[in-house]
Scaffold this active site. Structure first.
Site, short mmCIF file in Angstrom:
data_model
loop_
_atom_site.label_atom_id
_atom_site.label_comp_id
_atom_site.label_asym_id
_atom_site.label_seq_id
_atom_site.Cartn_x
_atom_site.Cartn_y
_atom_site.Cartn_z
N ASP A 63 -10.10 -5.54 -3.07
CA ASP A 63 -9.45 -4.52 -2.24
C ASP A 63 -10.28 -3.24 -2.34
O ASP A 63 -10.45 -2.69 -3.43
CB ASP A 63 -8.04 -4.31 -2.81
CG ASP A 63 -7.23 -3.29 -2.06
OD1 ASP A 63 -7.81 -2.39 -1.42
OD2 ASP A 63 -5.99 -3.39 -2.13
N HIS A 93 -7.30 -6.03 0.94
CA HIS A 93 -6.12 -5.19 1.22
C HIS A 93 -5.35 -5.67 2.45
O HIS A 93 -4.39 -5.02 2.86
CB HIS A 93 -6.61 -3.75 1.44
CG HIS A 93 -5.56 -2.69 1.24
ND1 HIS A 93 -5.03 -2.38 0.01
CD2 HIS A 93 -4.93 -1.86 2.11
CE1 HIS A 93 -4.14 -1.40 0.14
NE2 HIS A 93 -4.05 -1.07 1.40
N SER A 131 0.84 -1.19 0.00
CA SER A 131 0.00 0.00 0.00
C SER A 131 0.88 1.26 0.00
O SER A 131 1.67 1.44 -0.93
CB SER A 131 -0.96 -0.05 1.18
OG SER A 131 -1.99 0.90 1.03
#
Lengths: 282, 282
Positions: A227, A260, A148
Site C-alpha cells: 500500500d 490500497h 482508509s
C-alpha cells in the site's frame, strides 16, 4: 427520504436513498443492502465508511460484500463521504472538502455549515434508519467498518461509542491522523489549530486515553504491505502501541503484496464480515 | 505488450495490458486475472466478453469473479468491447461504434478498417496469450462467458468453434440478434444488408444449422425476469427452440426480480464459473 435505485443481489436488495440532512444541511445519499433474511426478521447493521474521493457507490460496486451479508443475514449501510451540493464548500484537491469529510464535525468557516459528518454518521443517519426501517433493521446490534479515511472514521466512531458497536473493522485505516500529512492538511481546516480538537478524532489518541482497554470493542485491521500510503499516512503500529498500553484487543493483519485498492478490500471482506457477525451474535 | 496496472487479489493477480492489435489496427486493452495456482502450474482460461458501453474494467471491478477463479485455479481474460482511438469510427449512441463492437468482423465502411472483434477475440488475442503466457496459461483448455452483447459474443464464438471451447456461459445474452432492435441497428451497419451475413453472428441461427446438437459445448444461460431488455432484445426462448430441434444442451435459468446489472451477474457468477470449471476438467 426517497429510494433512487434498487437491484436484487444475492437474494436481497441493494438500494440507494436520498434524504434531507439537517446536520449536514444538504441532501445526502446512502446505500443500504438488505439480506434475504430481512424479509422475515430484523437484522443487525454494519456501517461501512468509505475513503477519500468515494461516494456511497464504490463499496457497493467493488467490495463483493453482498454475498457474505446475504449468507450471514446482515444489513450494510454505506453513507457518502461528505456533504454534497453546489453551496457546499470545497477545495480543488482530492483530500479536502467534498469526498473528504474525514467524519468530523467541522468548527471552522467555511466548513462548519455543512461538514458535520460525525453527527451525521453517529446520530442522524441511525435515527433515520430507525424511523424508516424499524421493522427491518435491529439497531440494537451495530458494528462498523471502513477503508482508509473511512477506516479512520470506523475506528473513531466505534471507540467513541463503545457501548454501541459490537466490533470494529478497518482496511488500511488512518490510525493516527493528527500525526500524518492527510490529517495535518484536513484537521486544522475543519477544526482549527487547537490540537486537542484533532485528538477527538484520532483513534490512537482516543485509545490511549481509554481507562479500561478490555471494555473496548474488538478491532480487526487489514493492511496491505504494498500500500503506497502505508508508511506515510496509515501508521497501524501507533494504534497497536496504544492498545498494548491500555490492554485493548487490536489485531493488525499485514498482507504481503496487497495495495490500497478495492481488490485488497474484496480479498478480505469475507473475513471482516464474519468477524463483525461473530461479535454481533450472528 | 505492456502491463499498465496490477493489483494482488485473492492471492492472485488482476492485471491490465495494452498491445498493438493488427486485426483491429489500433491499441487494444485487456484484463487478465491469474489465480494463485498459476505460480506453479498452467491454468485453463475463461474468456469474459462484456456488454454495451463496457471496457475491460467493468467485469473486473464488479463481477466478483476473482474469488472463485482463485479457488478453482482458472485464469480470466476480459478484452475490451470494441477498437479504440481517435481514428476509430464511432457514432453518438451507446449501441453502435465504440463500446459496441458486437464481436463481428465488419465488412462495411467506415467500420471495417478497425471493427474486427471476432478475429481479435478468437485468433489474435489467444495467439498473443500463447506467446506471452505460454508457461502460465493452458490454452488447450478454454471456455467462454459474457453479458448481454458479450453474452451474444460468447455464444457465437463458442458455437462457431465447438472443438475449442469446453463450455459456454452467458448472462442476459442477445440470443437472436438478427431478430431484435439492437441487431437491426448494428448488423446492417457493420455487415451490410445481406441478412445471410448477419446469421453468421446469430447464435440461434448457428444453433439451428448444427448437424449434431449433442456435439456442441454445453450452454448455461442466466436471465433476470426484471431485466428491462428481456422481452425486446434478448429472446432466450429462440435459442432454446433451436437447441431443442438439434438436440443441443442449453439450460436457461430465469430468475425472479433480477435485472440487467452487474448485481445480477455477481449473484450468479460463482455458479457459472463452477459450471465452466467442471467442463474444463477442473
Amino acid at each position: 427520504m426517497e429510494k433512487i435505485d434498487e437491484h436484487k443481489a444475492f437474494g436481497g436488495w441493494q438500494r440507494r436513498y436520498t434524504h434531507k440532512s439537517e446536520v449536514c444541511n444538504c441532501t445526502m445519499t446512502f446505500a443500504l443492502y438488505l439480506p434475504p433474511l430481512a424479509d422475515t426478521r430484523r437484522v443487525p447493521v454494519v456501517y461501512w465508511l468509505s475513503g477519500l474521493t468515494c461516494t456511497d457507490e464504490n463499496f457497493v460496486n467493488k467490495a463483493g460484500a453482498q454475498r457474505v451479508a446475504a449468507e450471514l443475514g446482515i444489513a450494510i449501510v454505506a453513507p457518502d463521504t461528505s456533504p454534497r451540493g453546489d453551496d457546499v464548500a470545497d477545495e480543488d484537491s482530492y483530500d479536502m472538502g467534498k469526498g473528504a469529510g474525514f467524519y468530523v464535525n467541522a468548527t471552522e468557516a467555511p466548513w462548519a455549515s455543512h461538514y458535520q459528518m460525525y453527527d451525521y454518521v453517529t446520530s442522524e443517519l441511525p435515527a433515520l434508519l430507525a424511523d424508516e426501517f424499524g421493522t427491518t433493521l435491529d439497531l440494537s446490534r451495530e458494528a462498523i467498518s471502513g477503508h482508509s479515511m473511512g477506516g479512520h472514521g470506523a475506528l473513531v466512531v466505534g471507540l467513541r461509542n463503545v457501548d454501541r458497536f459490537a466490533a470494529i473493522s478497518a482496511f488500511s485505516p488512518i490510525c493516527a491522523p493528527s500525526e500524518v500529512p492527510w490529517g495535518h492538511k484536513a484537521l486544522p481546516k475543519y477544526l482549527g489549530d487547537n490540537r486537542d480538537a484533532w485528538l477527538e478524532y484520532d483513534a490512537t489518541a482516543i485509545m490511549g486515553r481509554a481507562s479500561n482497554g478490555e471494555s473496548l470493542p474488538p478491532i480487526l485491521i487489514e493492511q496491505g504491505l504494498d500500500d503506497g500510503f502505508y508508511e506515510e499516512q496509515l501508521h497501524p503500529h501507533r494504534l497497536e502501541e496504544a492498545a498494548d498500553q491500555v490492554g485493548a484487543q487490536v489485531e493488525v493483519r499485514r498482507r504481503e503484496g496487497y495495495d490500497h485498492s478495492y481488490f485488497f478490500i474484496a480479498s478480505f471482506m469475507e473475513d471482516h464480515l464474519r468477524f463483525l457477525a461473530k461479535h454481533l451474535g450472528v
